[in-house]
Design a protein around this motif. Structure first.
Motif, PDB file in Angstrom:
ATOM      1  N   ARG A  28     -11.260   1.408 -10.626  1.00  4.84           N
ATOM      2  CA  ARG A  28     -12.049   0.658  -9.629  1.00  4.84           C
ATOM      3  C   ARG A  28     -11.513  -0.767  -9.476  1.00  4.84           C
ATOM      4  O   ARG A  28     -11.500  -1.308  -8.372  1.00  4.84           O
ATOM      5  CB  ARG A  28     -13.524   0.619 -10.027  1.00  4.84           C
ATOM      6  N   MET A  29     -11.091  -1.368 -10.580  1.00 11.37           N
ATOM      7  CA  MET A  29     -10.524  -2.726 -10.510  1.00 11.37           C
ATOM      8  C   MET A  29      -9.220  -2.717  -9.719  1.00 11.37           C
ATOM      9  O   MET A  29      -8.983  -3.597  -8.898  1.00 11.37           O
ATOM     10  CB  MET A  29     -10.287  -3.281 -11.912  1.00 11.37           C
ATOM     11  N   HIS A  30      -8.381  -1.705  -9.992  1.00 14.77           N
ATOM     12  CA  HIS A  30      -7.128  -1.580  -9.240  1.00 14.77           C
ATOM     13  C   HIS A  30      -7.410  -1.379  -7.752  1.00 14.77           C
ATOM     14  O   HIS A  30      -6.738  -1.975  -6.903  1.00 14.77           O
ATOM     15  CB  HIS A  30      -6.285  -0.424  -9.762  1.00 14.77           C
ATOM     16  N   LEU A  31      -8.390  -0.552  -7.446  1.00 14.53           N
ATOM     17  CA  LEU A  31      -8.759  -0.305  -6.047  1.00 14.53           C
ATOM     18  C   LEU A  31      -9.212  -1.598  -5.375  1.00 14.53           C
ATOM     19  O   LEU A  31      -8.782  -1.920  -4.264  1.00 14.53           O
ATOM     20  CB  LEU A  31      -9.862   0.752  -5.961  1.00 14.53           C
ATOM     21  N   GLN A  32     -10.041  -2.349  -6.060  1.00 11.61           N
ATOM     22  CA  GLN A  32     -10.533  -3.616  -5.504  1.00 11.61           C
ATOM     23  C   GLN A  32      -9.378  -4.601  -5.301  1.00 11.61           C
ATOM     24  O   GLN A  32      -9.292  -5.258  -4.264  1.00 11.61           O
ATOM     25  CB  GLN A  32     -11.584  -4.203  -6.437  1.00 11.61           C
ATOM     26  N   LEU A  33      -8.475  -4.669  -6.268  1.00  8.68           N
ATOM     27  CA  LEU A  33      -7.310  -5.552  -6.124  1.00  8.68           C
ATOM     28  C   LEU A  33      -6.425  -5.109  -4.963  1.00  8.68           C
ATOM     29  O   LEU A  33      -5.946  -5.945  -4.185  1.00  8.68           O
ATOM     30  CB  LEU A  33      -6.489  -5.540  -7.416  1.00  8.68           C
ATOM     31  N   GLY A  34      -6.213  -3.820  -4.837  1.00 13.61           N
ATOM     32  CA  GLY A  34      -5.404  -3.309  -3.736  1.00 13.61           C
ATOM     33  C   GLY A  34      -5.993  -3.657  -2.388  1.00 13.61           C
ATOM     34  O   GLY A  34      -5.278  -4.035  -1.462  1.00 13.61           O
ATOM     35  N   ARG A  35      -7.316  -3.535  -2.282  1.00 17.88           N
ATOM     36  CA  ARG A  35      -7.982  -3.879  -1.023  1.00 17.88           C
ATOM     37  C   ARG A  35      -7.890  -5.364  -0.725  1.00 17.88           C
ATOM     38  O   ARG A  35      -7.665  -5.766   0.412  1.00 17.88           O
ATOM     39  CB  ARG A  35      -9.443  -3.453  -1.085  1.00 17.88           C
ATOM     40  N   LEU A  36      -8.075  -6.182  -1.747  1.00 16.46           N
ATOM     41  CA  LEU A  36      -7.993  -7.634  -1.540  1.00 16.46           C
ATOM     42  C   LEU A  36      -6.592  -8.059  -1.130  1.00 16.46           C
ATOM     43  O   LEU A  36      -6.410  -8.798  -0.166  1.00 16.46           O
ATOM     44  CB  LEU A  36      -8.386  -8.379  -2.820  1.00 16.46           C
ATOM     45  N   LEU A  37      -5.603  -7.591  -1.885  1.00 17.36           N
ATOM     46  CA  LEU A  37      -4.233  -8.009  -1.619  1.00 17.36           C
ATOM     47  C   LEU A  37      -3.713  -7.467  -0.291  1.00 17.36           C
ATOM     48  O   LEU A  37      -3.055  -8.183   0.459  1.00 17.36           O
ATOM     49  CB  LEU A  37      -3.320  -7.571  -2.765  1.00 17.36           C
ATOM     50  N   GLY A  38      -4.023  -6.225   0.011  1.00 20.93           N
ATOM     51  CA  GLY A  38      -3.540  -5.622   1.250  1.00 20.93           C
ATOM     52  C   GLY A  38      -4.310  -6.057   2.470  1.00 20.93           C
ATOM     53  O   GLY A  38      -3.742  -6.234   3.542  1.00 20.93           O
ATOM     54  N   GLY A  39      -5.616  -6.246   2.322  1.00 21.40           N
ATOM     55  CA  GLY A  39      -6.461  -6.545   3.472  1.00 21.40           C
ATOM     56  C   GLY A  39      -6.668  -8.017   3.733  1.00 21.40           C
ATOM     57  O   GLY A  39      -6.507  -8.482   4.853  1.00 21.40           O
ATOM     58  N   ARG A  47       2.148  -5.532  -2.723  1.00 18.24           N
ATOM     59  CA  ARG A  47       1.411  -5.771  -3.972  1.00 18.24           C
ATOM     60  C   ARG A  47       0.141  -4.930  -4.013  1.00 18.24           C
ATOM     61  O   ARG A  47      -0.220  -4.374  -5.050  1.00 18.24           O
ATOM     62  CB  ARG A  47       1.033  -7.245  -4.101  1.00 18.24           C
ATOM     63  N   GLY A  48      -0.538  -4.862  -2.877  1.00 25.07           N
ATOM     64  CA  GLY A  48      -1.751  -4.060  -2.805  1.00 25.07           C
ATOM     65  C   GLY A  48      -1.469  -2.582  -3.011  1.00 25.07           C
ATOM     66  O   GLY A  48      -2.247  -1.879  -3.665  1.00 25.07           O
ATOM     67  N   LEU A  49      -0.347  -2.118  -2.479  1.00 20.23           N
ATOM     68  CA  LEU A  49       0.034  -0.721  -2.602  1.00 20.23           C
ATOM     69  C   LEU A  49       0.198  -0.316  -4.061  1.00 20.23           C
ATOM     70  O   LEU A  49      -0.255   0.753  -4.474  1.00 20.23           O
ATOM     71  CB  LEU A  49       1.332  -0.464  -1.839  1.00 20.23           C
ATOM     72  N   LYS A  50       0.782  -1.171  -4.857  1.00 21.69           N
ATOM     73  CA  LYS A  50       0.965  -0.859  -6.273  1.00 21.69           C
ATOM     74  C   LYS A  50      -0.372  -0.668  -6.965  1.00 21.69           C
ATOM     75  O   LYS A  50      -0.547   0.254  -7.769  1.00 21.69           O
ATOM     76  CB  LYS A  50       1.761  -1.949  -6.973  1.00 21.69           C
ATOM     77  N   HIS A  51      -1.334  -1.510  -6.650  1.00 21.89           N
ATOM     78  CA  HIS A  51      -2.651  -1.382  -7.274  1.00 21.89           C
ATOM     79  C   HIS A  51      -3.378  -0.129  -6.785  1.00 21.89           C
ATOM     80  O   HIS A  51      -4.085   0.516  -7.566  1.00 21.89           O
ATOM     81  CB  HIS A  51      -3.487  -2.632  -7.027  1.00 21.89           C
ATOM     82  N   LEU A  52      -3.191   0.229  -5.531  1.00 17.58           N
ATOM     83  CA  LEU A  52      -3.797   1.454  -5.026  1.00 17.58           C
ATOM     84  C   LEU A  52      -3.200   2.676  -5.716  1.00 17.58           C
ATOM     85  O   LEU A  52      -3.918   3.622  -6.060  1.00 17.58           O
ATOM     86  CB  LEU A  52      -3.622   1.554  -3.510  1.00 17.58           C
ATOM     87  N   GLN A  53      -1.899   2.650  -5.939  1.00 17.14           N
ATOM     88  CA  GLN A  53      -1.251   3.747  -6.654  1.00 17.14           C
ATOM     89  C   GLN A  53      -1.759   3.820  -8.098  1.00 17.14           C
ATOM     90  O   GLN A  53      -2.031   4.910  -8.611  1.00 17.14           O
ATOM     91  CB  GLN A  53       0.269   3.566  -6.644  1.00 17.14           C
ATOM     92  N   ASP A  54      -1.882   2.661  -8.738  1.00 18.48           N
ATOM     93  CA  ASP A  54      -2.382   2.630 -10.112  1.00 18.48           C
ATOM     94  C   ASP A  54      -3.826   3.107 -10.187  1.00 18.48           C
ATOM     95  O   ASP A  54      -4.219   3.764 -11.157  1.00 18.48           O
ATOM     96  CB  ASP A  54      -2.270   1.220 -10.701  1.00 18.48           C
ATOM     97  N   ALA A  55      -4.613   2.801  -9.174  1.00 18.18           N
ATOM     98  CA  ALA A  55      -6.006   3.264  -9.143  1.00 18.18           C
ATOM     99  C   ALA A  55      -6.042   4.783  -9.109  1.00 18.18           C
ATOM    100  O   ALA A  55      -6.823   5.407  -9.846  1.00 18.18           O
ATOM    101  CB  ALA A  55      -6.729   2.686  -7.924  1.00 18.18           C
ATOM    102  N   TYR A  56      -5.207   5.375  -8.293  1.00 19.57           N
ATOM    103  CA  TYR A  56      -5.189   6.840  -8.198  1.00 19.57           C
ATOM    104  C   TYR A  56      -4.656   7.467  -9.485  1.00 19.57           C
ATOM    105  O   TYR A  56      -5.133   8.518  -9.913  1.00 19.57           O
ATOM    106  CB  TYR A  56      -4.368   7.286  -6.997  1.00 19.57           C
ATOM    107  N   PRO A 100      -9.325 -15.816  -3.924  1.00 14.31           N
ATOM    108  CA  PRO A 100      -8.240 -16.131  -4.868  1.00 14.31           C
ATOM    109  C   PRO A 100      -8.705 -16.083  -6.330  1.00 14.31           C
ATOM    110  O   PRO A 100      -8.005 -15.550  -7.193  1.00 14.31           O
ATOM    111  CB  PRO A 100      -7.808 -17.547  -4.469  1.00 14.31           C
ATOM    112  N   ALA A 101      -9.877 -16.614  -6.599  1.00 14.36           N
ATOM    113  CA  ALA A 101     -10.396 -16.582  -7.969  1.00 14.36           C
ATOM    114  C   ALA A 101     -10.720 -15.154  -8.391  1.00 14.36           C
ATOM    115  O   ALA A 101     -10.529 -14.787  -9.557  1.00 14.36           O
ATOM    116  CB  ALA A 101     -11.628 -17.473  -8.089  1.00 14.36           C
ATOM    117  N   LEU A 102     -11.183 -14.332  -7.459  1.00 15.85           N
ATOM    118  CA  LEU A 102     -11.496 -12.935  -7.770  1.00 15.85           C
ATOM    119  C   LEU A 102     -10.228 -12.172  -8.139  1.00 15.85           C
ATOM    120  O   LEU A 102     -10.219 -11.399  -9.099  1.00 15.85           O
ATOM    121  CB  LEU A 102     -12.207 -12.274  -6.595  1.00 15.85           C
TER     122      LEU A 102
END
Length: 91
Positions: A38-49, A56-65, A17-19
């Motif tokens: 890379r930050m978006h990718l990490q957020l996407g993995r945390l939120l989705g996984g 929410r994770g999907l949006k960050h994965l899209q932003d990472a790409y 949660p703090a991350l």
């Protein structure tokens, strides 16, 4: 303590949660698009996984790409979430 070191420390201690909070705070201030991706990718993995918040994770994965179109991991993970959500035309 600088942001990069704080993020690394939170990863080591698995304080998810703090991350998430720290990454969300760091994103608007980051200027380098590759680091931002890379930050978006990490957020996407945390939120989705970990938090099971696929949308929410999907949006960050899209932003990472969008930030770094060489980051094919983000595209593959987004495809997996679309599959889970039943949006087969996006797969």
């Amino acid at each position: 303590m600088d942001q990069a070191r704080r993020i690394s420390q939170l990863e080591r201690f698995r304080d998810w949660p703090a991350l998430v909070d720290e990454l969300e705070k760091a994103l608007p201030t980051e200027g380098d698009p590759v680091v931002k991706a890379r930050m978006h990718l990490q957020l996407g993995r945390l939120l989705g996984g970990i938090f099971l918040q696929e949308k929410r994770g999907l949006k960050h994965l899209q932003d990472a790409y969008k930030q770094d179109n060489q980051l094919l991991d983000a595209l593959e993970e987004a495809r997996a979430i679309y599959w889970i959500l039943g949006k087969l035309n996006m797969v």
